[in-house]
Design a protein around this motif. Structure first.
Motif, PDB file in Angstrom:
ATOM      1  N   VAL A  76      -5.216   5.392   2.118  1.00  0.00           N
ATOM      2  CA  VAL A  76      -6.638   4.891   2.788  1.00  0.00           C
ATOM      3  C   VAL A  76      -7.442   5.684   3.362  1.00  0.00           C
ATOM      4  CG1 VAL A  76      -7.515   3.686   3.332  1.00  0.00           C
ATOM      5  CG2 VAL A  76      -5.805   2.713   2.209  1.00  0.00           C
ATOM      6  N   THR A  77      -8.610   6.417   3.392  1.00  0.00           N
ATOM      7  CA  THR A  77      -9.194   7.523   3.924  1.00  0.00           C
ATOM      8  C   THR A  77      -9.770   6.640   5.305  1.00  0.00           C
ATOM      9  OG1 THR A  77     -10.463   8.266   2.779  1.00  0.00           O
ATOM     10  CG2 THR A  77      -8.269   9.765   2.998  1.00  0.00           C
ATOM     11  N   GLN A  78     -11.119   5.342   3.963  1.00  0.00           N
ATOM     12  CA  GLN A  78     -11.874   4.858   4.329  1.00  0.00           C
ATOM     13  C   GLN A  78     -11.712   3.779   3.760  1.00  0.00           C
ATOM     14  OE1 GLN A  78     -15.410   7.119   4.379  1.00  0.00           O
ATOM     15  NE2 GLN A  78     -16.536   5.208   5.761  1.00  0.00           N
ATOM     16  N   ARG A  79     -12.192   2.447   4.905  1.00  0.00           N
ATOM     17  CA  ARG A  79     -12.592   1.013   4.250  1.00  0.00           C
ATOM     18  C   ARG A  79     -13.446   0.621   4.915  1.00  0.00           C
ATOM     19  NH1 ARG A  79      -7.428  -2.404   3.254  1.00  0.00           N
ATOM     20  NH2 ARG A  79      -9.270  -3.910   4.036  1.00  0.00           N
ATOM     21  N   SER A  80     -14.299   0.031   4.240  1.00  0.00           N
ATOM     22  CA  SER A  80     -15.655  -0.703   5.029  1.00  0.00           C
ATOM     23  C   SER A  80     -15.390  -2.299   5.938  1.00  0.00           C
ATOM     24  CB  SER A  80     -16.064  -1.183   3.838  1.00  0.00           C
ATOM     25  OG  SER A  80     -15.720  -2.027   3.396  1.00  0.00           O
ATOM     26  N   ASP A  81     -14.151  -2.546   6.150  1.00  0.00           N
ATOM     27  CA  ASP A  81     -14.320  -3.640   7.425  1.00  0.00           C
ATOM     28  C   ASP A  81     -12.909  -2.718   8.032  1.00  0.00           C
ATOM     29  OD1 ASP A  81     -11.492  -2.780   5.632  1.00  0.00           O
ATOM     30  OD2 ASP A  81     -10.929  -4.803   5.347  1.00  0.00           O
ATOM     31  N   GLU A  82     -12.709  -0.863   8.150  1.00  0.00           N
ATOM     32  CA  GLU A  82     -12.716  -0.184   9.020  1.00  0.00           C
ATOM     33  C   GLU A  82     -11.032  -1.149   9.132  1.00  0.00           C
ATOM     34  OE1 GLU A  82     -14.748  -0.311  12.442  1.00  0.00           O
ATOM     35  OE2 GLU A  82     -16.471   0.312  11.464  1.00  0.00           O
ATOM     36  N   ALA A  83     -10.025  -1.052   8.192  1.00  0.00           N
ATOM     37  CA  ALA A  83      -8.533  -1.398   8.900  1.00  0.00           C
ATOM     38  C   ALA A  83      -7.745  -1.138   7.478  1.00  0.00           C
ATOM     39  CB  ALA A  83      -7.908  -3.374   8.296  1.00  0.00           C
ATOM     40  N   GLY A  84      -7.123  -1.240   7.333  1.00  0.00           N
ATOM     41  CA  GLY A  84      -6.200  -0.598   6.571  1.00  0.00           C
ATOM     42  C   GLY A  84      -6.200   1.002   7.095  1.00  0.00           C
ATOM     43  N   VAL A  85      -6.768   2.093   7.198  1.00  0.00           N
ATOM     44  CA  VAL A  85      -6.284   3.484   7.051  1.00  0.00           C
ATOM     45  C   VAL A  85      -5.030   3.703   7.207  1.00  0.00           C
ATOM     46  CG1 VAL A  85      -7.268   5.476   7.564  1.00  0.00           C
ATOM     47  CG2 VAL A  85      -9.317   3.809   8.487  1.00  0.00           C
ATOM     48  N   GLY A  86      -4.925   4.567   6.211  1.00  0.00           N
ATOM     49  CA  GLY A  86      -3.576   5.208   6.636  1.00  0.00           C
ATOM     50  C   GLY A  86      -2.549   4.683   5.020  1.00  0.00           C
ATOM     51  N   ASP A  87      -2.747   2.904   4.837  1.00  0.00           N
ATOM     52  CA  ASP A  87      -2.245   2.432   3.488  1.00  0.00           C
ATOM     53  C   ASP A  87      -1.773   3.180   2.741  1.00  0.00           C
ATOM     54  OD1 ASP A  87      -2.297   0.275   5.680  1.00  0.00           O
ATOM     55  OD2 ASP A  87      -2.974  -1.283   4.353  1.00  0.00           O
ATOM     56  N   THR A  88      -1.172   3.257   1.856  1.00  0.00           N
ATOM     57  CA  THR A  88      -0.898   4.067   0.205  1.00  0.00           C
ATOM     58  C   THR A  88      -0.918   2.692  -0.166  1.00  0.00           C
ATOM     59  OG1 THR A  88       1.628   3.978   0.644  1.00  0.00           O
ATOM     60  CG2 THR A  88       0.325   5.761   1.593  1.00  0.00           C
ATOM     61  N   TYR A  89      -1.495   3.217  -1.554  1.00  0.00           N
ATOM     62  CA  TYR A  89      -1.538   2.639  -2.727  1.00  0.00           C
ATOM     63  C   TYR A  89      -1.231   3.764  -3.833  1.00  0.00           C
ATOM     64  CZ  TYR A  89      -5.696  -0.644  -0.964  1.00  0.00           C
ATOM     65  OH  TYR A  89      -6.186  -1.583  -0.509  1.00  0.00           O
ATOM     66  N   ALA A  90       0.108   2.718  -4.805  1.00  0.00           N
ATOM     67  CA  ALA A  90       1.158   2.987  -5.209  1.00  0.00           C
ATOM     68  C   ALA A  90       0.729   3.032  -7.050  1.00  0.00           C
ATOM     69  CB  ALA A  90       2.616   3.502  -5.665  1.00  0.00           C
ATOM     70  N   PHE A  91      -0.019   3.415  -7.620  1.00  0.00           N
ATOM     71  CA  PHE A  91      -0.162   2.878  -9.660  1.00  0.00           C
ATOM     72  C   PHE A  91       0.458   3.113 -10.081  1.00  0.00           C
ATOM     73  CE2 PHE A  91      -4.459   2.451  -6.777  1.00  0.00           C
ATOM     74  CZ  PHE A  91      -5.107   1.996  -7.145  1.00  0.00           C
ATOM     75  N   LEU A  92       1.634   1.909 -10.188  1.00  0.00           N
ATOM     76  CA  LEU A  92       2.504   2.395 -11.436  1.00  0.00           C
ATOM     77  C   LEU A  92       2.701   2.781 -12.902  1.00  0.00           C
ATOM     78  CD1 LEU A  92       5.531   1.094  -8.855  1.00  0.00           C
ATOM     79  CD2 LEU A  92       4.594   3.315  -9.102  1.00  0.00           C
ATOM     80  N   HIS A  93       3.280   3.009 -13.025  1.00  0.00           N
ATOM     81  CA  HIS A  93       2.249   3.456 -14.996  1.00  0.00           C
ATOM     82  C   HIS A  93       2.659   1.888 -15.462  1.00  0.00           C
ATOM     83  CE1 HIS A  93       1.385   7.479 -15.830  1.00  0.00           C
ATOM     84  NE2 HIS A  93       3.030   7.686 -15.201  1.00  0.00           N
ATOM     85  N   ASP A  94       3.478   1.001 -15.834  1.00  0.00           N
ATOM     86  CA  ASP A  94       3.995  -0.084 -15.403  1.00  0.00           C
ATOM     87  C   ASP A  94       2.971  -1.633 -15.073  1.00  0.00           C
ATOM     88  OD1 ASP A  94       4.456  -1.041 -13.317  1.00  0.00           O
ATOM     89  OD2 ASP A  94       6.885  -1.117 -14.194  1.00  0.00           O
ATOM     90  N   GLY A  95       1.981  -0.754 -14.571  1.00  0.00           N
ATOM     91  CA  GLY A  95       1.011  -1.801 -14.070  1.00  0.00           C
ATOM     92  C   GLY A  95       1.326  -2.677 -12.386  1.00  0.00           C
ATOM     93  N   ARG A  96       2.611  -2.005 -12.223  1.00  0.00           N
ATOM     94  CA  ARG A  96       2.478  -2.668 -10.893  1.00  0.00           C
ATOM     95  C   ARG A  96       2.116  -1.802  -9.532  1.00  0.00           C
ATOM     96  NH1 ARG A  96       8.720  -1.919  -9.327  1.00  0.00           N
ATOM     97  NH2 ARG A  96       8.540  -0.336 -11.093  1.00  0.00           N
ATOM     98  N   LEU A  97       1.531  -2.615  -8.314  1.00  0.00           N
ATOM     99  CA  LEU A  97       0.650  -1.927  -7.410  1.00  0.00           C
ATOM    100  C   LEU A  97       1.347  -2.549  -6.551  1.00  0.00           C
ATOM    101  CD1 LEU A  97      -2.146  -1.248  -6.610  1.00  0.00           C
ATOM    102  CD2 LEU A  97      -2.323  -3.291  -6.105  1.00  0.00           C
ATOM    103  N   LEU A  98       1.520  -1.355  -5.580  1.00  0.00           N
ATOM    104  CA  LEU A  98       2.340  -1.087  -4.498  1.00  0.00           C
ATOM    105  C   LEU A  98       1.187  -0.828  -3.673  1.00  0.00           C
ATOM    106  CD1 LEU A  98       6.074  -0.399  -5.772  1.00  0.00           C
ATOM    107  CD2 LEU A  98       5.215  -2.153  -5.390  1.00  0.00           C
TER     108      LEU A  98
END
Length: 164
Positions: A76-98
């Protein structure tokens, strides 16, 4: 007073007339001494003008969100709520989101594609999510949730390994 109004009206009329486009010039009278047009076979074809440079490409909605997101980690480089910058989203092939956070507890959810549309499930609640691809390493998510719309800008986190 009347003279002032007349002067003002005359000046206004002159100013408006000056702003009007010149009428198209009248066609020149036919000249009997002018050469006849060349036969069609002798006429050179004009080179069409070069096309004007196109505007920069606008980001477009992803045609296949799975090919854009699956098997990749995004930061995350930017969010409209200005929170969570630096968080990572991993979209796994099996449909899991980490979702990993340097400042909080990791979150596990899921993501699906149905009829070409992305949905993300976090904390047991599924939210429709718009995806706009800027380029291969930059995307924007528009996450529709009960609290409102959340815009998230992500960039590919090539330095973060894909979790198992």
């Amino acid at each position: 007073m009347r003279t002032s109004l007349l002067s003002f009206a005359a000046c206004s009329a002159l100013a408006l007339a000056a702003c009007q486009a010149d009428p198209a010039p009248a066609p020149a009278p036919a000249d009997a001494t002018a050469p006849a047009p060349a036969p069609a076979s002798a006429v050179e074809t004009a080179t069409p003008p070069a096309p004007a440079p196109s505007a920069p490409a606008m980001p477009s909605p992803a045609s296949d969100p799975r090919s854009v997101l699956a098997g990749k980690v995004w930061r995350v480089t930017q969010r409209s709520d200005e929170a969570g910058v630096g968080d990572t989203y991993a979209f796994l092939h099996d449909g899991r989101l980490l979702v990993g956070s340097p400042n909080g507890t990791p979150l596990t959810g899921s993501w699906t594609i149905k009829d070409g549309l992305l949905s993300m499930t976090e904390e047991g609640v599924t939210h429709p999510t718009g995806l706009v691809v800027t380029d291969a390493d930059h995307v924007r998510l528009r996450h529709y949730n009960p609290a409102g719309v959340l815009d998230i800008t992500l960039e590919r986190a090539k330095d973060v390994p894909l979790p198992d």
